[in-house]
Design an enzyme around this catalytic site. Structure first.
Site, PDB file in Angstrom:
ATOM      1  N   ARG A  19      -6.195  28.364 -24.202  1.00 16.66           N
ATOM      2  CA  ARG A  19      -5.769  29.739 -23.949  1.00 16.66           C
ATOM      3  C   ARG A  19      -4.251  29.875 -23.856  1.00 16.66           C
ATOM      4  O   ARG A  19      -3.740  30.971 -23.708  1.00 16.66           O
ATOM      5  CB  ARG A  19      -6.401  30.258 -22.655  1.00 16.66           C
ATOM      6  CG  ARG A  19      -7.807  30.767 -22.836  1.00 16.66           C
ATOM      7  CD  ARG A  19      -7.793  32.083 -23.609  1.00 16.66           C
ATOM      8  NE  ARG A  19      -9.139  32.493 -23.973  1.00 16.66           N
ATOM      9  CZ  ARG A  19      -9.869  33.350 -23.280  1.00 16.66           C
ATOM     10  NH1 ARG A  19      -9.422  33.865 -22.168  1.00 16.66           N
ATOM     11  NH2 ARG A  19     -11.068  33.663 -23.690  1.00 16.66           N
ATOM     12  N   HIS A  44      -2.660  10.603 -21.840  1.00 13.31           N
ATOM     13  CA  HIS A  44      -2.491  10.022 -23.181  1.00 13.31           C
ATOM     14  C   HIS A  44      -1.722  11.043 -24.036  1.00 13.31           C
ATOM     15  O   HIS A  44      -2.327  11.809 -24.791  1.00 13.31           O
ATOM     16  CB  HIS A  44      -3.877   9.733 -23.783  1.00 13.31           C
ATOM     17  CG  HIS A  44      -3.849   8.902 -25.024  1.00 13.31           C
ATOM     18  ND1 HIS A  44      -4.760   7.898 -25.264  1.00 13.31           N
ATOM     19  CD2 HIS A  44      -3.042   8.917 -26.102  1.00 13.31           C
ATOM     20  CE1 HIS A  44      -4.510   7.339 -26.436  1.00 13.31           C
ATOM     21  NE2 HIS A  44      -3.479   7.947 -26.971  1.00 13.31           N
ATOM     22  N   GLU A  71      -0.817   6.141 -21.398  1.00 12.18           N
ATOM     23  CA  GLU A  71      -1.304   5.357 -22.528  1.00 12.18           C
ATOM     24  C   GLU A  71      -0.938   6.055 -23.833  1.00 12.18           C
ATOM     25  O   GLU A  71      -0.784   7.278 -23.875  1.00 12.18           O
ATOM     26  CB  GLU A  71      -2.817   5.141 -22.436  1.00 12.18           C
ATOM     27  CG  GLU A  71      -3.606   6.431 -22.489  1.00 12.18           C
ATOM     28  CD  GLU A  71      -5.104   6.245 -22.339  1.00 12.18           C
ATOM     29  OE1 GLU A  71      -5.528   5.306 -21.640  1.00 12.18           O
ATOM     30  OE2 GLU A  71      -5.842   7.056 -22.919  1.00 12.18           O
ATOM     31  N   HIS A 191     -13.058   3.776 -22.408  1.00 16.07           N
ATOM     32  CA  HIS A 191     -13.578   4.515 -23.556  1.00 16.07           C
ATOM     33  C   HIS A 191     -15.097   4.596 -23.489  1.00 16.07           C
ATOM     34  O   HIS A 191     -15.786   3.602 -23.514  1.00 16.07           O
ATOM     35  CB  HIS A 191     -13.160   3.921 -24.908  1.00 16.07           C
ATOM     36  CG  HIS A 191     -12.774   5.004 -25.874  1.00 16.07           C
ATOM     37  ND1 HIS A 191     -13.678   5.885 -26.397  1.00 16.07           N
ATOM     38  CD2 HIS A 191     -11.561   5.374 -26.342  1.00 16.07           C
ATOM     39  CE1 HIS A 191     -13.039   6.745 -27.168  1.00 16.07           C
ATOM     40  NE2 HIS A 191     -11.753   6.478 -27.144  1.00 16.07           N
ATOM     41  N   ASP A 192     -15.567   5.829 -23.359  1.00 15.09           N
ATOM     42  CA  ASP A 192     -17.008   6.104 -23.338  1.00 15.09           C
ATOM     43  C   ASP A 192     -17.757   5.456 -22.179  1.00 15.09           C
ATOM     44  O   ASP A 192     -18.969   5.285 -22.259  1.00 15.09           O
ATOM     45  CB  ASP A 192     -17.658   5.724 -24.679  1.00 15.09           C
ATOM     46  CG  ASP A 192     -17.250   6.696 -25.763  1.00 15.09           C
ATOM     47  OD1 ASP A 192     -17.564   7.885 -25.642  1.00 15.09           O
ATOM     48  OD2 ASP A 192     -16.562   6.266 -26.711  1.00 15.09           O
ATOM     49  N   HIS A 215     -13.562  11.667 -20.810  1.00 18.56           N
ATOM     50  CA  HIS A 215     -14.508  12.584 -21.436  1.00 18.56           C
ATOM     51  C   HIS A 215     -15.784  12.787 -20.616  1.00 18.56           C
ATOM     52  O   HIS A 215     -16.156  13.921 -20.301  1.00 18.56           O
ATOM     53  CB  HIS A 215     -14.839  12.080 -22.847  1.00 18.56           C
ATOM     54  CG  HIS A 215     -15.674  13.022 -23.628  1.00 18.56           C
ATOM     55  ND1 HIS A 215     -15.163  14.141 -24.258  1.00 18.56           N
ATOM     56  CD2 HIS A 215     -17.004  13.045 -23.858  1.00 18.56           C
ATOM     57  CE1 HIS A 215     -16.144  14.798 -24.850  1.00 18.56           C
ATOM     58  NE2 HIS A 215     -17.267  14.154 -24.625  1.00 18.56           N
TER      59      HIS A 215
HETATM   60  N1  PXP Z   1      -8.577   4.296 -22.789  1.00 15.07           N
HETATM   61  C1  PXP Z   1      -7.932   4.689 -23.900  1.00 15.07           C
HETATM   62  C2  PXP Z   1      -6.923   3.784 -24.479  1.00 15.07           C
HETATM   63  C3  PXP Z   1      -8.202   5.922 -24.484  1.00 15.07           C
HETATM   64  O1  PXP Z   1      -7.546   6.309 -25.595  1.00 15.07           O
HETATM   65  C4  PXP Z   1      -9.146   6.775 -23.890  1.00 15.07           C
HETATM   66  C5  PXP Z   1      -9.416   8.118 -24.479  1.00 15.07           C
HETATM   67  O2  PXP Z   1      -8.254   8.883 -24.459  1.00 15.07           O
HETATM   68  C6  PXP Z   1      -9.792   6.323 -22.727  1.00 15.07           C
HETATM   69  C7  PXP Z   1      -9.491   5.078 -22.207  1.00 15.07           C
HETATM   70  C8  PXP Z   1     -10.801   7.165 -22.013  1.00 15.07           C
HETATM   71  O3  PXP Z   1     -11.929   7.338 -22.839  1.00 15.07           O
HETATM   72  P1  PXP Z   1     -12.999   8.439 -22.465  1.00 15.07           P
HETATM   73  O4  PXP Z   1     -12.330   9.766 -22.584  1.00 15.07           O
HETATM   74  O5  PXP Z   1     -14.091   8.231 -23.464  1.00 15.07           O
HETATM   75  O6  PXP Z   1     -13.447   8.156 -21.063  1.00 15.07           O
END
Ligand code: PXP
Length: 240
Positions: A19, A44, A71, A191-192, A215
């Site tokens: 927005r 990030h 990161e 990640h995930d 996420h």
């Molecule tokens: N670590 C790194 C290096 C990532 O790029 C990300 C996603 O931005 C994450 C961790 C976190 O991943 P998620 O959003 O799937 O929890």
């Protein structure tokens, strides 16, 4: 040893950017994550600033009370930002500028000299460095040669395989974590990771220092609320 939960707030910035105003307030959400128990905040920043913006990163550092992890791909603008902000940790990620999200760890053999040089730049400013890698013992040993303090294990392959065969899913990660410990590298992961797969991961990687989760955690907060969600994730990290 407890595993720290660092909440990645990029998704909050994405919602705000939809927005163009200040709702939700990224800084306030970060402070509330800390208040609700998160032990760190991760951002990030990407060069196109489509999620978190460089000025968000600058505003966050003096306001936060826990560990701040920045990161990203160490392109020039990222390095300038990180050196200026001086977070507790920089995690180096080889994501292409047009990638939706990170989708692989570093090819450390190929980029060894680049990584050594860039790690030295951050070390000179006393910023802890972590290198995002796939769960591969040889890659982990090479990461140690760059002078980095830690690795972050890229856990998407774990999360995908976990759905079908969790023992097979964790095997490479156990080996990679053991290889890291043998060369004195700390182990982070991300990640995930989610409420289903986190406790099993933690149980099999007892030396895990930190997870950064965005996420799934922010999505879960839609149903459970941010405070409850953070508590639920912390509980997964405490389960034996
Ligand atoms: N670590 C790194 C290096 C990532 O790029 C990300 C996603 O931005 C994450 C961790 C976190 O991943 P998620 O959003 O799937 O929890």
């Amino acid at each position: 040893m407890p595993t720290r939960l660092s909440v990645n707030i990029n998704k909050v910035a994405t919602l705000r950017n939809a927005r163009g105003g200040h709702v939700p307030n990224v800084l306030q959400v970060a402070l509330d994550c800390e208040r609700f128990g998160a032990q760190g905040i991760t951002v990030h920043p990407r060069p196109d600033e489509r999620h978190i913006r460089y000025d968000d990163v600058r505003a966050l550092k003096p306001a936060l009370h826990t560990e701040f992890n920045i990161e990203g791909n160490p392109v020039d603008s990222f390095v300038v930002l990180a050196l200026d902000v001086c977070p507790h940790q920089v995690t180096l990620v080889p994501d292409a500028h047009d990638a939706i999200t990170s989708n692989a760890g570093w090819d450390v053999k190929r980029h060894a000299r680049f990584l050594r040089d860039i790690v030295a730049v951050f070390k000179a400013k006393h910023i802890r460095t972590s290198i995002f890698v796939d769960a591969d013992a040889d890659t982990v040993r090479r990461a140690a040669d760059t002078g980095a303090d830690r690795i972050e294990l890229y856990t998407e392959p774990y999360a995908l395989r976990y759905l079908h065969d969790r023992e097979q899913a964790i095997a490479d990660f156990v080996q990679a974590a053991q290889a890291a410990q043998a060369v004195n590298l700390g182990v982070n992961a991300g990640h995930d990771l989610n409420l289903d797969n986190l406790a099993y991961f933690r149980r099999h990687i007892p030396a895990l220092l930190e997870v950064s989760i965005g996420h799934a955690l922010i999505s879960d907060a839609l149903y459970f609320g941010l405070e409850n969600t953070i508590q639920l994730y912390l509980r997964q990290l405490q389960e034996r």
